[in-house]
Design a protein around this motif. Structure first.
Motif, PDB file in Angstrom:
ATOM      1  N   LEU A  10       0.002   3.909  62.679  1.00  0.00           N
ATOM      2  CA  LEU A  10       0.288   2.729  61.856  1.00  0.00           C
ATOM      3  C   LEU A  10      -0.747   2.583  60.743  1.00  0.00           C
ATOM      4  CD1 LEU A  10       2.103   0.255  61.477  1.00  0.00           C
ATOM      5  CD2 LEU A  10       0.590  -1.007  63.037  1.00  0.00           C
ATOM      6  N   LYS A  11      -1.980   3.023  61.012  1.00  0.00           N
ATOM      7  CA  LYS A  11      -3.018   2.980  59.979  1.00  0.00           C
ATOM      8  C   LYS A  11      -2.660   3.892  58.813  1.00  0.00           C
ATOM      9  CE  LYS A  11      -6.961   1.797  62.934  1.00  0.00           C
ATOM     10  NZ  LYS A  11      -8.302   2.241  63.432  1.00  0.00           N
ATOM     11  N   THR A  12      -2.084   5.044  59.115  1.00  0.00           N
ATOM     12  CA  THR A  12      -1.651   5.952  58.046  1.00  0.00           C
ATOM     13  C   THR A  12      -0.629   5.272  57.153  1.00  0.00           C
ATOM     14  OG1 THR A  12      -2.038   7.885  59.443  1.00  0.00           O
ATOM     15  CG2 THR A  12      -0.563   8.177  57.559  1.00  0.00           C
ATOM     16  N   CYS A  13       0.315   4.572  57.779  1.00  0.00           N
ATOM     17  CA  CYS A  13       1.329   3.832  57.009  1.00  0.00           C
ATOM     18  C   CYS A  13       0.677   2.767  56.135  1.00  0.00           C
ATOM     19  CB  CYS A  13       2.333   3.207  57.971  1.00  0.00           C
ATOM     20  SG  CYS A  13       3.607   2.221  57.163  1.00  0.00           S
ATOM     21  N   ALA A  14      -0.282   2.024  56.708  1.00  0.00           N
ATOM     22  CA  ALA A  14      -0.934   0.947  55.966  1.00  0.00           C
ATOM     23  C   ALA A  14      -1.726   1.492  54.779  1.00  0.00           C
ATOM     24  CB  ALA A  14      -1.848   0.163  56.896  1.00  0.00           C
ATOM     25  N   TRP A  15      -2.518   2.560  55.005  1.00  0.00           N
ATOM     26  CA  TRP A  15      -3.315   3.113  53.922  1.00  0.00           C
ATOM     27  C   TRP A  15      -2.449   3.782  52.857  1.00  0.00           C
ATOM     28  CZ3 TRP A  15      -7.801   1.446  52.776  1.00  0.00           C
ATOM     29  CH2 TRP A  15      -8.692   1.019  53.761  1.00  0.00           C
ATOM     30  N   ALA A  16      -1.351   4.405  53.282  1.00  0.00           N
ATOM     31  CA  ALA A  16      -0.422   4.987  52.297  1.00  0.00           C
ATOM     32  C   ALA A  16       0.207   3.894  51.453  1.00  0.00           C
ATOM     33  CB  ALA A  16       0.646   5.804  53.006  1.00  0.00           C
ATOM     34  N   GLY A  17       0.511   2.751  52.079  1.00  0.00           N
ATOM     35  CA  GLY A  17       1.048   1.616  51.336  1.00  0.00           C
ATOM     36  C   GLY A  17       0.050   1.076  50.324  1.00  0.00           C
ATOM     37  N   VAL A  18      -1.228   0.990  50.728  1.00  0.00           N
ATOM     38  CA  VAL A  18      -2.277   0.550  49.795  1.00  0.00           C
ATOM     39  C   VAL A  18      -2.395   1.528  48.632  1.00  0.00           C
ATOM     40  CG1 VAL A  18      -4.757   0.188  49.535  1.00  0.00           C
ATOM     41  CG2 VAL A  18      -3.575  -0.727  51.542  1.00  0.00           C
ATOM     42  N   PHE A  20      -0.092   3.503  47.468  1.00  0.00           N
ATOM     43  CA  PHE A  20       1.111   3.353  46.643  1.00  0.00           C
ATOM     44  C   PHE A  20       0.946   2.188  45.675  1.00  0.00           C
ATOM     45  CE2 PHE A  20       5.277   1.679  45.675  1.00  0.00           C
ATOM     46  CZ  PHE A  20       6.057   2.799  45.469  1.00  0.00           C
ATOM     47  N   CYS A  21       0.470   1.047  46.176  1.00  0.00           N
ATOM     48  CA  CYS A  21       0.294  -0.139  45.328  1.00  0.00           C
ATOM     49  C   CYS A  21      -0.767   0.093  44.258  1.00  0.00           C
ATOM     50  CB  CYS A  21      -0.076  -1.344  46.191  1.00  0.00           C
ATOM     51  SG  CYS A  21       1.238  -1.889  47.304  1.00  0.00           S
ATOM     52  N   LEU A  22      -1.890   0.743  44.638  1.00  0.00           N
ATOM     53  CA  LEU A  22      -2.944   1.013  43.671  1.00  0.00           C
ATOM     54  C   LEU A  22      -2.462   1.974  42.579  1.00  0.00           C
ATOM     55  CD1 LEU A  22      -6.077   1.346  45.996  1.00  0.00           C
ATOM     56  CD2 LEU A  22      -5.536  -0.523  44.427  1.00  0.00           C
ATOM     57  N   ALA A  23      -1.734   3.008  42.992  1.00  0.00           N
ATOM     58  CA  ALA A  23      -1.208   3.959  42.008  1.00  0.00           C
ATOM     59  C   ALA A  23      -0.228   3.271  41.062  1.00  0.00           C
ATOM     60  CB  ALA A  23      -0.531   5.129  42.724  1.00  0.00           C
ATOM     61  N   GLY A  24       0.600   2.393  41.604  1.00  0.00           N
ATOM     62  CA  GLY A  24       1.527   1.654  40.757  1.00  0.00           C
ATOM     63  C   GLY A  24       0.812   0.742  39.778  1.00  0.00           C
ATOM     64  N   ALA A  25      -0.282   0.092  40.233  1.00  0.00           N
ATOM     65  CA  ALA A  25      -1.061  -0.783  39.349  1.00  0.00           C
ATOM     66  C   ALA A  25      -1.708   0.016  38.224  1.00  0.00           C
ATOM     67  CB  ALA A  25      -2.125  -1.527  40.160  1.00  0.00           C
ATOM     68  N   LEU A  64       0.800   9.136  38.752  1.00  0.00           N
ATOM     69  CA  LEU A  64       2.094   9.568  39.274  1.00  0.00           C
ATOM     70  C   LEU A  64       1.935  10.527  40.440  1.00  0.00           C
ATOM     71  CD1 LEU A  64       4.515  10.141  36.254  1.00  0.00           C
ATOM     72  CD2 LEU A  64       4.940   8.775  38.294  1.00  0.00           C
ATOM     73  N   TYR A  65       0.918  11.397  40.355  1.00  0.00           N
ATOM     74  CA  TYR A  65       0.640  12.297  41.478  1.00  0.00           C
ATOM     75  C   TYR A  65       0.312  11.480  42.727  1.00  0.00           C
ATOM     76  CZ  TYR A  65       0.272  16.099  38.048  1.00  0.00           C
ATOM     77  OH  TYR A  65       0.526  17.016  37.061  1.00  0.00           O
ATOM     78  N   GLY A  66      -0.508  10.443  42.553  1.00  0.00           N
ATOM     79  CA  GLY A  66      -0.852   9.578  43.675  1.00  0.00           C
ATOM     80  C   GLY A  66       0.349   8.832  44.216  1.00  0.00           C
ATOM     81  N   LEU A  67       1.200   8.358  43.300  1.00  0.00           N
ATOM     82  CA  LEU A  67       2.392   7.613  43.714  1.00  0.00           C
ATOM     83  C   LEU A  67       3.340   8.507  44.509  1.00  0.00           C
ATOM     84  CD1 LEU A  67       3.441   4.664  43.120  1.00  0.00           C
ATOM     85  CD2 LEU A  67       4.944   5.715  41.437  1.00  0.00           C
ATOM     86  N   LEU A  68       3.545   9.732  44.029  1.00  0.00           N
ATOM     87  CA  LEU A  68       4.431  10.662  44.716  1.00  0.00           C
ATOM     88  C   LEU A  68       3.842  11.088  46.063  1.00  0.00           C
ATOM     89  CD1 LEU A  68       5.507  12.898  41.692  1.00  0.00           C
ATOM     90  CD2 LEU A  68       6.914  11.222  42.896  1.00  0.00           C
ATOM     91  N   ALA A  69       2.519  11.317  46.098  1.00  0.00           N
ATOM     92  CA  ALA A  69       1.873  11.706  47.354  1.00  0.00           C
ATOM     93  C   ALA A  69       1.970  10.577  48.382  1.00  0.00           C
ATOM     94  CB  ALA A  69       0.419  12.080  47.104  1.00  0.00           C
ATOM     95  N   ALA A  70       1.740   9.337  47.939  1.00  0.00           N
ATOM     96  CA  ALA A  70       1.825   8.193  48.852  1.00  0.00           C
ATOM     97  C   ALA A  70       3.246   8.008  49.361  1.00  0.00           C
ATOM     98  CB  ALA A  70       1.343   6.923  48.144  1.00  0.00           C
TER      99      ALA A  70
END
Length: 245
Positions: A10-18, A20-25, A64-70
């Motif tokens: 679940l931590k992997t999911c949470a950190w990937a979500g963070v 994703f949000c940072l890359a989008g910002a 975009l690389y970060g967004l796609l990886a997340a």
């Protein structure tokens, strides 16, 4: 196995979500600072745009690389977690409430995979400009489109309140589709949507309209998976019935 624990955590999911949000910002800032680079991003199929600009100028597109990886990590995490939990559930007591989180996971995977299909196999044909009564080719589809009639209702302030275009599609001089195209009301034919985007008047007074033709092979699957995801969420929010001890 450490890798499996990481992929199902679940931590992997949470950190990937963070991430994703940072890359989008970061992306929202980068797109504003480099308008020339990202101007045609929505007008092209993403995979082709990224192959042309994402590798040629990687610094402004690093987000975009970060967004796609997340996104990829979130998808793999959802798939592994669902597989692990479904095996446990199917070996025990199967209830709708226990299955609903994994229905959400599968719906999320459906959205991601469907977007991937559209990003790779879709098509974008922007800026098809046709004068009223004129004909133009629609990219490499083999169609020609005629603008039969254009109507615009102008507001007193001078901006268009509504506009529509009556068009006919031809293949080898044979009409294959006909209809009225309005904003957010495209004409669909063989998987393509014909959208009217703009209009104007030539220096010699002829009215013209500008169209886009888009094909999104994953659009129907995206809608179905999104509805499934929403329904599973709503059902999961319904309080479970418990018998008092």
């Amino acid at each position: 196995m450490a890798l499996w624990r990481f992929l199902t955590s679940l931590k992997t999911c949470a950190w990937a979500g963070v991430a994703f949000c940072l890359a989008g910002a970061v992306g929202s800032v980068a797109m504003g600072r480099y308008p020339g680079l990202f101007a045609d991003m929505d007008a092209r199929v993403f995979a082709r745009w990224f192959a042309r600009k994402g590798f040629a100028d990687p610094a402004p597109t690093l987000w975009l690389y970060g967004l796609l990886a997340a996104t990829g990590l979130l998808a793999v995490n959802a798939a592994c977690c669902t597989f692990e939990r479904l095996v446990q559930i199917l070996r025990g007591t199967v209830t709708l409430r226990r299955l609903l989180p994994h229905v959400m996971h599968l719906a999320f995977l459906g959205v991601v995979l469907s977007h991937m299909v559209s990003a790779i196999y879709g098509d974008r044909i922007p800026g098809i400009t046709i004068p009223q009564g004129g004909v133009a080719l629609v990219g490499g589809t083999g169609w020609a489109m005629r603008l039969d009639r254009f109507d615009a209702a102008m507001a007193p302030e001078g901006y268009p309140r509504d506009f529509s275009a009556t068009v006919t599609l031809f293949r080898d001089r044979t009409p294959v589709a006909h209809g009225v195209v309005r904003t957010n009301e495209p004409l669909f034919h063989e998987g393509y949507g014909i959208y009217v985007k703009n209009f104007g008047t030539t220096p010699w007074g002829a009215t013209y309209a500008v169209f886009d033709a888009n094909r999104d092979p994953g659009a129907t699957a995206i809608l179905a998976a999104s509805l499934l995801f929403t329904a599973a969420n709503l059902l999961y929010l319904v309080p479970s019935r418990r018998t008092d001890a």
